[in-house]
Design a protein around this motif. Structure first.
Motif, PDB file in Angstrom:
ATOM      1  N   HIS A 174       0.848  -1.194   0.000  1.00 42.10           N
ATOM      2  CA  HIS A 174       0.000   0.000   0.000  1.00 42.10           C
ATOM      3  C   HIS A 174       0.882   1.243   0.000  1.00 42.10           C
ATOM      4  O   HIS A 174       1.877   1.309   0.723  1.00 42.10           O
ATOM      5  CB  HIS A 174      -0.918   0.022   1.221  1.00 42.10           C
ATOM      6  N   ASP A 230       0.169   5.541  -0.189  1.00 40.57           N
ATOM      7  CA  ASP A 230      -0.698   6.712  -0.296  1.00 40.57           C
ATOM      8  C   ASP A 230       0.208   7.939  -0.222  1.00 40.57           C
ATOM      9  O   ASP A 230       0.573   8.399   0.857  1.00 40.57           O
ATOM     10  CB  ASP A 230      -1.736   6.722   0.823  1.00 40.57           C
ATOM     11  N   THR A 267       2.931   0.885   3.276  1.00 36.07           N
ATOM     12  CA  THR A 267       2.957  -0.370   4.017  1.00 36.07           C
ATOM     13  C   THR A 267       3.726  -1.397   3.203  1.00 36.07           C
ATOM     14  O   THR A 267       3.413  -1.626   2.033  1.00 36.07           O
ATOM     15  CB  THR A 267       1.531  -0.886   4.297  1.00 36.07           C
ATOM     16  N   GLU A 281       5.140  -0.315   8.611  1.00 36.84           N
ATOM     17  CA  GLU A 281       4.389   0.899   8.295  1.00 36.84           C
ATOM     18  C   GLU A 281       5.367   2.061   8.207  1.00 36.84           C
ATOM     19  O   GLU A 281       6.166   2.278   9.127  1.00 36.84           O
ATOM     20  CB  GLU A 281       3.337   1.169   9.368  1.00 36.84           C
ATOM     21  N   GLU A 284      -5.347  -6.422   4.850  1.00 40.63           N
ATOM     22  CA  GLU A 284      -4.167  -6.048   4.074  1.00 40.63           C
ATOM     23  C   GLU A 284      -3.682  -7.213   3.216  1.00 40.63           C
ATOM     24  O   GLU A 284      -2.491  -7.420   3.022  1.00 40.63           O
ATOM     25  CB  GLU A 284      -3.050  -5.584   5.011  1.00 40.63           C
TER      26      GLU A 284
END
Length: 327
Positions: A63, A65, A72, A97, A121
């Motif tokens: 992930h 953003d 992640t 993270e 996830e």
């Protein structure tokens, strides 16, 4: 007034320069812009990986953003691709993270935290995950009942030669009682249709323990292909028992892995190296046709293997088909 006009002129020139730069970037080929984005990601990603303890290795970014400046990354135990400390699908998953910051317009790492991976996830590109979850749930009771045995769900064949039977033992030890034998390789006109030299005994691999595979349901050489051995041929033990991992072979199966290369842990998000040129297909992925040379360990439907280019790692799906590839 002249000072004011000079300042205004410098401001206008700066605006023109910035606008020209933006126009040039927008007019640049998409591939070049994508490469620039990749370089920027590689910069913060390398920085994040460097912050991991030596006991962990970073896998895929699951992930990112950029607006929220968060990422992640899947992480896995170091050494999970070693035959002495093989990984397990039952090892709790973890992620790192990453909080990001802007450093002169480039993303940089502000802070990292390693934590358990949440159920929401999951890998977005792994269509097999529902099946994998069912398989883990089905094998979990067996692992709890026998904590010293890693439950497996793969197939293989015997690696003995044309002259010798292969001993099957009652326990994963060279000192354990011999409970039966696997018949030697059998060469017939029909056996020439496969990549192997003659028909080999095939079996299910149901467990692993310290360099040994537990096998079951062994079939006499050639039987699955309509070419069974004659009555006088050495018998094949079909019960449950143990053989050394070095005495078992198999073939890579096409199990629709999102990243088709050998991985450092039994999970699709684990890191891995591209295959060597002599075993890579046209798409750069590991070819499954005749490239597996060694089995070391297993966990569910994953196996720690070595390919013909000398690389070692985990692959999901091992089969025992001696006639066609396992697609």
């Amino acid at each position: 007034m002249s000072g004011i006009r000079k300042a205004q002129g410098r401001t206008a020139l700066l605006r023109i320069t910035l606008a020209s730069g933006l126009a040039l970037w927008l007019s640049a080929p998409l591939a070049a812009r994508a490469q620039e984005a990749t370089v920027q990601e590689a910069t913060w990603l390398a920085e994040a990986k460097a912050k991991l303890p030596a006991t962990l290795v970073a896998g895929r970014v699951i992930h990112l953003d950029e607006e929220a400046r968060k990422a992640t990354i899947a992480v896995f135990p170091a050494g999970a691709d070693s035959p002495t400390t093989p990984g397990s699908v039952f090892t709790p998953l973890q992620v790192m993270e990453v909080n990001l910051k802007s450093d002169n317009g480039t993303l940089a790492v502000a802070m990292t935290t390693v934590r358990p991976r949440r159920p929401d996830e999951a890998s977005a590109d792994d269509d097999s995950e529902p099946y994998q979850a069912e398989l883990r749930a089905a094998l979990a009771p067996r692992r709890k009942a026998e904590p010293q045995v890693e439950p497996c769900h793969i197939k293989g064949w015997a690696l003995n030669d044309t002259r010798h039977n292969l001993a099957v033992r009652a326990a994963p030890s060279a000192q354990a009682k011999v409970v039966g034998h696997l018949a030697p390789v059998r060469v017939t006109p029909e056996s020439g249709q496969g990549s192997e030299e003659g028909w080999r005994v095939e079996f299910d691999i149901t467990g692993y323990s310290h360099g040994w595979f537990r096998i079951a349901k062994a079939t006499p050489p050639g039987t699955p292909y309509g070419d069974p051995p004659p009555r006088r041929y050495p018998r094949t033990y079909a019960g449950t028992g143990w053989i050394r991992a070095s005495e078992a072979g198999g073939a890579y199966a096409n199990s629709q892995m999102p990243v088709r290369r050998l991985l450092s842990a039994p999970h699709v998000d684990a890191p891995g190296e591209p295959p060597g040129a002599d075993v890579a297909g046209p798409d750069g992925a590991l070819s499954i046709d005749g490239t597996l040379v060694r089995l070391f360990a297993c966990s569910a439907d994953w196996a720690l293997t070595e390919s013909r280019d000398g690389r070692r790692g985990w692959w999901r799906g091992i089969c025992s088909n001696q006639v066609t590839n396992c697609s």
